[in-house]
Design a protein around this motif. Sequence first.
Motif, PDB file in Angstrom:
ATOM      1  N   THR A1391     -41.674   9.147 -10.941  1.00  0.00           N
ATOM      2  CA  THR A1391     -42.403   9.335 -12.195  1.00  0.00           C
ATOM      3  C   THR A1391     -41.561  10.111 -13.206  1.00  0.00           C
ATOM      4  N   VAL A1392     -40.906  11.180 -12.744  1.00  0.00           N
ATOM      5  CA  VAL A1392     -40.080  11.982 -13.656  1.00  0.00           C
ATOM      6  C   VAL A1392     -38.976  11.129 -14.257  1.00  0.00           C
ATOM      7  N   MET A1393     -38.317  10.331 -13.418  1.00  0.00           N
ATOM      8  CA  MET A1393     -37.183   9.543 -13.913  1.00  0.00           C
ATOM      9  C   MET A1393     -37.649   8.399 -14.820  1.00  0.00           C
ATOM     10  N   ASN A1394     -38.783   7.806 -14.492  1.00  0.00           N
ATOM     11  CA  ASN A1394     -39.264   6.690 -15.308  1.00  0.00           C
ATOM     12  C   ASN A1394     -39.853   7.154 -16.641  1.00  0.00           C
ATOM     13  N   HIS A1395     -40.343   8.389 -16.695  1.00  0.00           N
ATOM     14  CA  HIS A1395     -41.009   8.887 -17.896  1.00  0.00           C
ATOM     15  C   HIS A1395     -40.460  10.272 -18.226  1.00  0.00           C
ATOM     16  N   SER A1396     -39.160  10.361 -18.327  1.00  0.00           N
ATOM     17  CA  SER A1396     -38.507  11.663 -18.488  1.00  0.00           C
ATOM     18  C   SER A1396     -38.865  12.374 -19.781  1.00  0.00           C
ATOM     19  N   PRO A1397     -39.064  11.702 -20.885  1.00  0.00           N
ATOM     20  CA  PRO A1397     -39.378  12.472 -22.109  1.00  0.00           C
ATOM     21  C   PRO A1397     -40.580  13.387 -21.937  1.00  0.00           C
ATOM     22  N   GLU A1398     -41.562  12.973 -21.148  1.00  0.00           N
ATOM     23  CA  GLU A1398     -42.755  13.795 -20.972  1.00  0.00           C
ATOM     24  C   GLU A1398     -42.725  14.581 -19.673  1.00  0.00           C
ATOM     25  N   TYR A1419     -29.785   8.447  -5.259  1.00  0.00           N
ATOM     26  CA  TYR A1419     -28.790   7.746  -6.091  1.00  0.00           C
ATOM     27  C   TYR A1419     -29.405   7.315  -7.429  1.00  0.00           C
ATOM     28  N   LYS A1420     -30.721   7.059  -7.367  1.00  0.00           N
ATOM     29  CA  LYS A1420     -31.391   6.784  -8.633  1.00  0.00           C
ATOM     30  C   LYS A1420     -31.359   8.028  -9.514  1.00  0.00           C
ATOM     31  N   ALA A1421     -31.488   9.207  -8.875  1.00  0.00           N
ATOM     32  CA  ALA A1421     -31.408  10.465  -9.616  1.00  0.00           C
ATOM     33  C   ALA A1421     -30.015  10.667 -10.199  1.00  0.00           C
ATOM     34  N   VAL A1422     -28.985  10.247  -9.466  1.00  0.00           N
ATOM     35  CA  VAL A1422     -27.621  10.368  -9.979  1.00  0.00           C
ATOM     36  C   VAL A1422     -27.473   9.534 -11.247  1.00  0.00           C
ATOM     37  N   HIS A1423     -27.930   8.277 -11.186  1.00  0.00           N
ATOM     38  CA  HIS A1423     -27.890   7.419 -12.383  1.00  0.00           C
ATOM     39  C   HIS A1423     -28.677   8.045 -13.538  1.00  0.00           C
ATOM     40  N   PHE A1424     -29.861   8.589 -13.168  1.00  0.00           N
ATOM     41  CA  PHE A1424     -30.719   9.174 -14.181  1.00  0.00           C
ATOM     42  C   PHE A1424     -30.011  10.321 -14.908  1.00  0.00           C
ATOM     43  N   TYR A1425     -29.444  11.242 -14.154  1.00  0.00           N
ATOM     44  CA  TYR A1425     -28.764  12.379 -14.775  1.00  0.00           C
ATOM     45  C   TYR A1425     -27.501  11.937 -15.512  1.00  0.00           C
ATOM     46  N   LEU A1426     -26.814  10.926 -14.988  1.00  0.00           N
ATOM     47  CA  LEU A1426     -25.615  10.441 -15.661  1.00  0.00           C
ATOM     48  C   LEU A1426     -25.963   9.884 -17.041  1.00  0.00           C
ATOM     49  N   GLN A1427     -27.116   9.245 -17.117  1.00  0.00           N
ATOM     50  CA  GLN A1427     -27.497   8.628 -18.385  1.00  0.00           C
ATOM     51  C   GLN A1427     -28.139   9.621 -19.344  1.00  0.00           C
ATOM     52  N   ILE A1452     -20.456   5.212  -7.591  1.00  0.00           N
ATOM     53  CA  ILE A1452     -21.306   5.138  -8.775  1.00  0.00           C
ATOM     54  C   ILE A1452     -20.566   5.716  -9.991  1.00  0.00           C
ATOM     55  N   MET A1453     -19.958   6.904  -9.788  1.00  0.00           N
ATOM     56  CA  MET A1453     -19.288   7.555 -10.909  1.00  0.00           C
ATOM     57  C   MET A1453     -18.015   6.809 -11.320  1.00  0.00           C
ATOM     58  N   ARG A1454     -17.359   6.204 -10.340  1.00  0.00           N
ATOM     59  CA  ARG A1454     -16.136   5.456 -10.660  1.00  0.00           C
ATOM     60  C   ARG A1454     -16.483   4.233 -11.508  1.00  0.00           C
ATOM     61  N   LYS A1455     -17.552   3.531 -11.097  1.00  0.00           N
ATOM     62  CA  LYS A1455     -17.965   2.361 -11.871  1.00  0.00           C
ATOM     63  C   LYS A1455     -18.401   2.757 -13.285  1.00  0.00           C
ATOM     64  N   ALA A1456     -19.015   3.938 -13.379  1.00  0.00           N
ATOM     65  CA  ALA A1456     -19.463   4.392 -14.689  1.00  0.00           C
ATOM     66  C   ALA A1456     -18.312   4.931 -15.529  1.00  0.00           C
ATOM     67  N   GLY A1457     -17.152   5.187 -14.892  1.00  0.00           N
ATOM     68  CA  GLY A1457     -15.982   5.692 -15.622  1.00  0.00           C
ATOM     69  C   GLY A1457     -16.052   7.174 -15.919  1.00  0.00           C
ATOM     70  N   HIS A1458     -16.848   7.907 -15.154  1.00  0.00           N
ATOM     71  CA  HIS A1458     -16.995   9.342 -15.395  1.00  0.00           C
ATOM     72  C   HIS A1458     -16.712  10.123 -14.125  1.00  0.00           C
ATOM     73  N   LEU A1459     -15.664   9.761 -13.444  1.00  0.00           N
ATOM     74  CA  LEU A1459     -15.384  10.387 -12.153  1.00  0.00           C
ATOM     75  C   LEU A1459     -15.060  11.865 -12.311  1.00  0.00           C
ATOM     76  N   ARG A1460     -14.318  12.186 -13.372  1.00  0.00           N
ATOM     77  CA  ARG A1460     -13.916  13.586 -13.544  1.00  0.00           C
ATOM     78  C   ARG A1460     -15.118  14.473 -13.878  1.00  0.00           C
ATOM     79  N   LEU A1461     -16.215  13.842 -14.262  1.00  0.00           N
ATOM     80  CA  LEU A1461     -17.404  14.613 -14.602  1.00  0.00           C
ATOM     81  C   LEU A1461     -17.964  15.358 -13.374  1.00  0.00           C
TER      82      LEU A1461
END
Length: 1704
Positions: A1391-1398, A1419-1427, A1452-1461
């Motif tokens: 719920t938090v990830m799907n409706h994060s603004p609220e 891993y869904k949380a990783v994507h969520f925080y990355l975005q 996940i981070m390599r595919k996103a291109g933010h590995l150093r993050l």
Amino acid sequence: MAATSAPITMKEALTLTSIGINQQFITFTNVTMESENYICVRETAPQNSVVIIDMNMPTQPLRRPITADSALMNPNSRILALKAHLPGTTQDHLQIFNIEAKAKLKSHQMPEQVVFWKWITPKMMGLVTQSSVYHWSIEGDSEPVKMFNRTANLANNQIINYKCDPSEKWLVLIGIAPGSPERPQLVKGNMQLFSVDQQRSQALEAHAASFATLRVPGNDKDSILISFASKTCNAGQITSKLHVIELGAQPGKPSFTKKQADLFFPPDFADDFPVAMQISHKYGLIYVITKLGLLFVYDLETATAVYRNRISSDPIFLTSEASSVGGFYAINRKGQVLLATVNEATIIPFVSGQLNNLELAVNLAKRGNLPGAENLVVQRFQELFAQTKYKEAAELAAESPQGILRTPETVAKFQSVPVQAGQTPPLLQYFGTLLTKGKLNAFESLELSRLVVNQNKKNLLENWLAEDKLECSEDLGDLVKTVDNDLALKIYIKARATPKVVAAFAERREFDKILIYSKQVGYTPDYLFLLQTILRTDSQGAVNFALMMSQMEGGCPVDYNTITDLFLQRNMIREATAFLLDVLKPNLPEHSYLQTKVLEINLVTFPNVADAILANGMFTHYDRPVIGQLCEKAGLYIRALQHYSELPDIKRVIVNTHAIEPQNLVEFFGTLSKEWALECMKDLLLVNLRGNLQIIVQVAKEYCEQLGVEECIKLFEKFKSYEGLYFFLGSYLSSSEDPEIHFKYIEAAAKTGQIKEVERVTRESDFYDPEKTKNFLMEAKLPDARPLINVCDRFGFVPDLTHYLYSNNMLRYIEGYVQKVNPGNAPLVVGQLLDDECPEDFIKGLILSVRSLLPVEPLVEQCEKRNRLRLLTQFLEHLVSEGSQDVHVHNALGKIIIDSNNNPEHFLTTNPYYDSRVVGKYCEKRDPTLAVVAYQRGQCDDELVNVTNKNSLFKLQARYVVERMDADLWAKVLDPENEFRRLLIDQVVSTALPESQSPEQVSATVKAFMTADLPHELIELLEKIVLQNSAFSGNFNLQNLLILTAIKADPSRVMDYINRLDNFDGPAVGEVAVEAQLYEEAFAIFKKFNLNVRAVNVLLDNIRDINRAVEFAYRVEEDAVWSEVAKAQLREGMVSDAIESFIRADDATQFLEVIRAAEEANVYHDLVKYLIMVREKAREPKVDSELIYAYARIDGLGEIEEFILMPNVANLPNVGDRLYDEALYEAAKIIFAFISNWGKLAITLVKLNQFQGAVDAARKANSAKTWKEVCFACVDAEEFRLAQICGLNIIIQVDDLEEVSEYYQNRGCFNELISLMESGLGLERAHMGIFTELGVLYARYRHDKLMEHIKLFSTRLNIPKLIRACDEQQHWKELTYLYIQYDEFDNAATTVMNHSPEAWEHMQFKDIIVKVANVELYYKAVHFYLQEHPDLINDVLNVLALRLDHTRVVDIMRKAGHLRLIKPYMVAVQSNNVSAVNEALNETYVEEEDYDRLRESIDLHDNFDQIGLAQKIEKHELLEMRRVAAYIYKKAGKWKQSIALSKKDSLYKDAIETASQSGDRELAEELLVYLIEQGKKECFASCLFVCYDLIRPDCALELAWINNMIDFTFPYLLQFIREYSGKVDELIKDKIENASKEKAKDEEEKDVVKQQNMYAQLLPLALPAPTMPGMGGGFNSGPPPPLPMGIPGMPPMSQFGMPPMGSY
């Protein structure tokens, strides 16, 4: 305070939800825990069940489908108590089950409801009702026993506990009640203390209580204490106290001083209160547990506060003592099962340090044997000793924790104290104190015993040992042995001083006890020595001892053969035999030698013993041929036969039949094969046919199935021994069905002259061939013809027999056979004699000699067949003269009379004995009239009809049929298929019936005509009989028959017959006329016979003329007639006329039909008149009820009020319901008000729009249904104030809440509904449904109040339902909070990830994500925080580090291109040595050119693609990076690449180290060449030093010499020479040592051989047993010479065969 240093340790033993227990069932009413062993949970959904949790294996709960209101597990055993309320009563049914035995132990039905129950002991239950307390024992058949009545202070209390003290003399009952008005939040506690002995109660204020025992100093008995905790509010002042008081103080003995202490509650827990109290008997501590999770710990003896802490954040509702660990279990609302125990390592330091209570610390340490107070105890002991307080010091030492003062130093300290005259020595005071406290240790026991022995007080030792006050030791045994050997033996045994015990048993000559004791303690004495010792004095004892050794576990310690040789050396053959027989019972293959040996020695010395052994069959593995030969020599021929396995040997022995028991010989034949047995039988017959015949016959009898009967027969026939054949077959005959066997037996018996046996077999046997046997006997011509007679008589050869006997002139046997054997076959004999032309005189004489025994029928048949019937005239007349009534006799005589025409009519009519059919048949061809006479006499209907038809004698037939009066006969002759029927009818009508004067014959004839369906003929017949003047003219039946027949056959004549005839059955005939639809005739008949009701029914039902019926009713004026008319009018819908007719008939029986018809016709005025008439005749509820209804229909409300006030039997509730259903509300209101049916009155008033009155009526009805109806009506009428009043009474019912809510919402009354629900929150009976429904309403219509409501009442909400509502209304923040409260962390995170603004909040999300169960959410949380929140991603990843797949995160981070993050995260998890993480970090370090971190990463974490990384950086522009590449090649074993890279960058040191580590000589030498080529002489020398083990000396010298670098090789050469010279020295030293060892070994072997040869020459034939000190011989001056080792046949022995025993 850190948990590790806290005096009380808390741990979670179990979570109920983790084993499948639903949160809703974790309540005080559903969960019980009677002890530390079991938890019992009662579930009601999805099905009723009871869950039993064994705390020894809590993850394996036992769930059983049981429906009960309460379930309790026994504290100690698997016994379950169940309580169920009986519906519709105030009674409870109690049952007790044994779960393991699956049996019901007891059951009882309590007359009043049990509000609380508990196991107060493992054998006793306490039952608490609203007024009393009972005890119920599970033993026996006893019912609950009332103990006491509840006091007034416990009225309206919820009972939460009930306990008894260990003596069951004191009982305490505890309850809680709502708080006082001044502070309602603080629950009030009440307690009732009851004394069983005094039968008195005391009421106290307390929330929790418990019993304990305590030994007060100076008192030899324990005191019973009760501790209770209370929290009260007086004048706004809250007082919390803990009390400890003694119950039943012992007169004249020191008593316990009452103690009390304050319970301090923090400000946040002002309304908290104690819910349980447990007392640790192990440590003497009181645990007070409160509802909100506070724990108070107090010392029992002093009531001193020890510890306080909060142990649970959730409310605690149940506790149980954990006696095994001195703590307690507690269960909270969350389902946690918490275990509180004393931290033994820290509690004493805590009390002495933080509490600074040294005295309490010492007392606790002594009481619980706890560490931590050693210094305090020692210091206190020194102080007491210095103050000469020896008694107190002794007590302190005795009670010192962990026995720190019970040491030899303490004993020495007391010994050093000088003894004052007249006073007890301090040492004895010390020992006396120890004895009263418990058991002495080994040193103390020894010292005390030394004092007692010196004072010669042995009895004290015996008493102390019996009381287990002394610790036994070997030294104590040695001390006591000086005064008492028996007592010393007991001490040795307790001290497990095994050698001393064995020595003591040996002294007492109790050798059997040595074995038993040695087995018990696992000791191995010298058994061979013991056996030799016993042999010298007690041979039987030696046998018993040897047998005991043989039965030892692990096998006999001495070889059986050795034991046997010891017996045989002393010529103890019987003893040796007895021993071997016992030990060889298992009959094992490995004992074959001993089996042979025991048989050998007995066959030579005692053959009878050997025979008995063999007879028992206990041995099977001995040498059978050898034993067989010995048996033959000993004259045991049968045993020899049993052991021989060759046929010549068997033949040689078996002929000695004179010395063999015949029965044994016969049994032996059973062991032989068929061929060998027959061979032996032949030999026996050859040797002595006469003498051995009986044995052979017996063998053949016994084993005929194995040998074959045919073979045996052939054997006897071969020797022509018909006698043997006779005896053999005689035994086999009874079991054989072979015809050949039976014949041969008959033949053998005949040839041996056994005529009687031949006669018996021919008479009894059913299996011989009769034809063959008959022919043999005829050929044998035996002097006695009885065998032949038996065969021929049994098998139907009587003519052959008669012919044989007549031909052989054996007339005497013919007479004998006919007269004595079988007179029934005399006809066959007579027939054969007639065929053989025997003289008639002999035949007549033969017949007359048998007379009545002769079967006449076959005799007549035989004579009639041969036309010799007259031969029997004299015989038949003779039988008749003797009074014979045999039908065959008279048949034959009749035939003779008919043939002779000697007045046959007289015989046929007068003789009652002949068979009419037989004689009639005989007469048919001779004279048909005679046949009719015979048939008529025998009533042979078929035969008579046939003969009269055949001969046209119809007049005779008609007369016979009329006279016969047989229905079947009439049916036959009147059958349409009978061609002679008309002729017969004419004779019956014209002749036979007119001649008859019998009414029965007339009736039968008429009936026959009717049955044959001949109506016209019957009418003709009846008119002739009835209408013409005859004897039967006035016959009632005939008149009926005439009319009935006319109705069927000719209706036109019926009315004439009715008018002419008077004597007929009018009612019956009238009914028949109705059935035949002759209604006018039926009406005339009923009218003629004055049957008016039937007559009017014909008019109404058949003619259907109501007017004519009314006219008839007016004419006859009968009530019954009017009643029938009324019914008809009612059927025709003439309701008013019908009611008038019913009133004329004064008939009230049809009121139900009248009521129904009147209601349908709506003629209620007429109905009122009718019902008033009916009420005068009957008091029927239906009538009165319908009268009220009729009044209502004609608006007679006044009449209704008058009527219901008068006596009546109306069913007023039903009338009211009916009036209501038909909208007659005013009338219904009158009825409902009169019968006080407030519910119906309320809804009636609603219909009349009288809402206030409806609410008042609903309040009186107090029914949910009524409240709902009134509420809904008020809502529809927008009377919301009244609707709310009703609604508050509805929503307290869970089932009705949703319906009310839907009703309000469907009509858009949202605010009013919310107001109703908010008002419902304050109700006393407010339940979860109200809170939940209000939450749902807030979610739909008042979002601003939703979160506040959820937080305030989260524990009282149905969270799943509210979750659905929030989801539907998209309140994501509230939905997340609910998911967290419901432990649905997966859904919360989603719920938090799907409706994060609220819904998103970082700290909350971190708490949620670590608790989710679905790994994918990480891993869904990783994507969520990355975005959405990349700056916080490392924080989340660190929280999830232990749960994540690091490889997947890196991907996940390599595919996103933010590995150093995520570099901080990867650094944190690199310790796991994950390939993906290592490679990602190394890649990052390369990009950052951080070669130090890169090298460190490579060194510490080797799980990555090393070659790939090296190839990637080997061309890097930074030297250090290239050096790292060379280093990676080296680590990966790519030595050439590493060296090449190092050489390229001139990193010679790295290259040399790499070559050295490679171990490759070629690489090292190539590097040397390269260094020389580069002119690096110092590097050349360094390479020689570093690669010393790899470089060959010749190569190094050659390179140095060629390149003029000898000086740089000298360090290498010096080291090489030193190494090799050292190796040569070691080799020379090893060779010298090996040679010395070989020489010493050879000399030692030679000495051993010499010594063995010397002992072999000196070995005696039998070794005497060595003497044992103290056993007859005493000690020699010096030690005896050692016995030789390795003597053949004997095991090695120690010096005396057992351990040294010392001198006594």
